[in-house]
Write a protein that holds these residues in place. Structure first.
Motif, short mmCIF file in Angstrom:
data_model
loop_
_atom_site.label_atom_id
_atom_site.label_comp_id
_atom_site.label_asym_id
_atom_site.label_seq_id
_atom_site.Cartn_x
_atom_site.Cartn_y
_atom_site.Cartn_z
N ALA A 200 0.85 -1.20 0.00
CA ALA A 200 0.00 0.00 0.00
C ALA A 200 0.88 1.24 0.00
CB ALA A 200 -0.92 0.01 1.21
N MET A 201 0.42 2.26 -0.69
CA MET A 201 1.13 3.53 -0.68
C MET A 201 0.12 4.66 -0.80
SD MET A 201 2.77 3.88 -4.53
CE MET A 201 1.77 3.75 -6.02
N MET A 202 0.53 5.85 -0.35
CA MET A 202 -0.26 7.04 -0.59
C MET A 202 0.36 7.78 -1.76
SD MET A 202 -1.21 10.30 1.86
CE MET A 202 -2.06 9.27 3.05
N ARG A 203 -0.49 8.16 -2.72
CA ARG A 203 -0.03 8.93 -3.87
C ARG A 203 -0.43 10.38 -3.67
NH1 ARG A 203 -2.32 5.22 -8.74
NH2 ARG A 203 -4.27 5.89 -7.77
N MET A 204 0.51 11.27 -3.93
CA MET A 204 0.26 12.70 -3.74
C MET A 204 0.55 13.44 -5.02
SD MET A 204 1.87 13.13 0.09
CE MET A 204 3.35 12.22 -0.34
N GLY A 218 2.72 12.57 -9.91
CA GLY A 218 2.55 12.40 -8.48
C GLY A 218 3.68 11.59 -7.88
N LYS A 219 3.79 11.61 -6.56
CA LYS A 219 4.80 10.80 -5.89
C LYS A 219 4.12 9.90 -4.87
CE LYS A 219 5.98 14.06 -2.18
NZ LYS A 219 7.08 14.77 -1.50
N GLY A 220 4.77 8.80 -4.54
CA GLY A 220 4.19 7.86 -3.61
C GLY A 220 5.02 7.71 -2.36
N VAL A 221 4.35 7.43 -1.24
CA VAL A 221 5.03 7.14 0.02
C VAL A 221 4.39 5.90 0.64
CG1 VAL A 221 5.74 9.51 0.49
CG2 VAL A 221 3.53 8.72 1.31
N LYS A 222 5.20 5.10 1.26
CA LYS A 222 4.71 3.88 1.91
C LYS A 222 3.89 4.25 3.14
CE LYS A 222 6.42 -0.53 3.74
NZ LYS A 222 7.66 -1.33 4.00
N ILE A 223 2.76 3.57 3.35
CA ILE A 223 1.90 3.87 4.50
C ILE A 223 1.40 2.58 5.14
CG2 ILE A 223 1.09 6.09 3.61
CD1 ILE A 223 -1.55 4.58 2.86
N GLN A 224 0.86 2.73 6.34
CA GLN A 224 0.18 1.64 7.02
C GLN A 224 -1.33 1.84 6.85
OE1 GLN A 224 1.51 -1.06 8.62
NE2 GLN A 224 3.50 -0.35 7.87
N LEU A 225 -2.03 0.79 6.52
CA LEU A 225 -3.48 0.85 6.37
C LEU A 225 -4.17 0.52 7.68
CD1 LEU A 225 -3.96 -1.14 3.03
CD2 LEU A 225 -3.89 1.35 3.30
N SER A 226 -5.35 1.09 7.85
CA SER A 226 -6.20 0.68 8.97
C SER A 226 -6.80 -0.69 8.64
CB SER A 226 -7.30 1.70 9.21
OG SER A 226 -8.24 1.66 8.13
N GLU A 227 -7.29 -1.37 9.66
CA GLU A 227 -7.93 -2.67 9.43
C GLU A 227 -9.17 -2.51 8.55
OE1 GLU A 227 -6.75 -5.70 10.17
OE2 GLU A 227 -4.97 -4.54 10.75
#
Length: 295
Positions: A200-204, A218-227
């Motif tokens: 999963a990543m967030m794209r900005m 856009g650029k992406g950063v690694k993220i933690q997802l909620s359940e």
């Protein structure tokens, strides 16, 4: 295993990664351009002819069908299905995801949260619907666009009137969708394989751009997802009849909303950001579910 990858180009990043991952795990693997696959029904036999060669029946097919080849590509996938060949994403699942409004209908019908959305054959009442339900600004999307193409942020009535006329005259089908201001210029891309979230990543979005697609700067950063995000992403893939997909999520005041499910998600951006070997995850899934040893 004999694995066919349906793709327009063997050198495309995602195709090449899947090919190498399969090869490294000692599978026989071949890339086929689905637009060059000819389909033959002979009695009750289904045959695929490629460059005048009748193809062997494979153990599994991995489709990489782009939006410009949806009709023929899904016909090829369906032909392999009629041959009794397991396919990583079935024809119906690809079609479900490719039509943005059909996708939203199926997701909402299965209690998966999506943004308020509107579709009309002629947009005759669209401006009234915008005023009453969506408000300004809102998002306008071409029904089968990809990688941010055909997506517009409509800021006022003048822009809306011009765009509605343009698409009606061109007979282009679009959907209108509420704009999630609190998550503007961002989205979350979740890569699902089977029933597992593998990355999963967030794209900005880049400066001056509201679309977060990496193909559009856009650029992406690694993220933690909620359940909750993990759960709705996996459910969305299952509801649309897919096995492998990229799920795009917005984090709104109302909670997570799914805006799109991509049946041929690119690997390059998300593998680079997360350092997850997604191609290998896909091949391991194929082995676990479709190899003769596990049947």
């Amino acid at each position: 295993m004999l694995i066919y990858i349906l793709s327009r180009g063997a050198n495309l990043y995602s195709t090449a990664r899947i090919y190498r991952a399969a090869l490294e795990r000692r599978h026989n693997v071949r890339v086929l351009d689905h637009m060059e696959c000819d389909l033959l029904v002979e009695g009750n036999r289904f045959l695929v002819v490629y460059n005048n060669e009748i193809l062997l029946k494979p153990d599994v097919v991995i489709p990489r069908i782009g939006s410009s080849a949806t009709i023929h590509g899904t016909a090829v996938v369906r032909h392999f299905q009629e041959m009794g060949v397991p396919v990583l994403n079935c024809a119906e699942g690809i079609l479900n995801s490719r039509d943005k409004f059909r996708s939203l209908q199926k997701l909402a019908g299965n209690h998966i949260p999506v943004p308020a959305s509107y579709f009309s054959n002629d947009l005759h009442h669209a401006e009234k619907i915008v005023k009453r339900t969506l408000g300004y600004p809102f998002i306008l999307k071409v029904l089968e666009g990809t990688q941010g193409l055909g997506v517009h942020l409509v800021k006022n009535e003048i822009e809306a009137h011009e765009l509605f006329n343009q698409f009606v005259n061109a007979r282009t089908k679009v959907i209108l969708q509420e704009f999630i201001e609190e998550f503007s210029g961002k989205d979350v891309r979740v890569f699902v394989v089977g029933t597992k979230v593998v990355a999963a990543m967030m794209r900005m979005a880049g400066e001056g751009e509201f679309r977060s697609n990496i193909h559009r700067g856009g650029k992406g950063v690694k993220i933690q997802l909620s359940e909750d995000e993990k759960e709705i992403a996996v459910r969305a893939v299952r509801v649309l009849g897919l096995q492998v997909a990229g799920v795009d999520i917005l984090r709104s005041k109302k909670g997570a909303l799914i805006i799109e499910v991509n049946s041929s998600p690119g690997l390059e951006g998300i593998e680079g950001v997360t350092e997850v070997k997604i191609a290998e995850e896909m091949i391991q899934f194929v082995e676990q579910n479709y190899s003769n040893e596990n049947k």
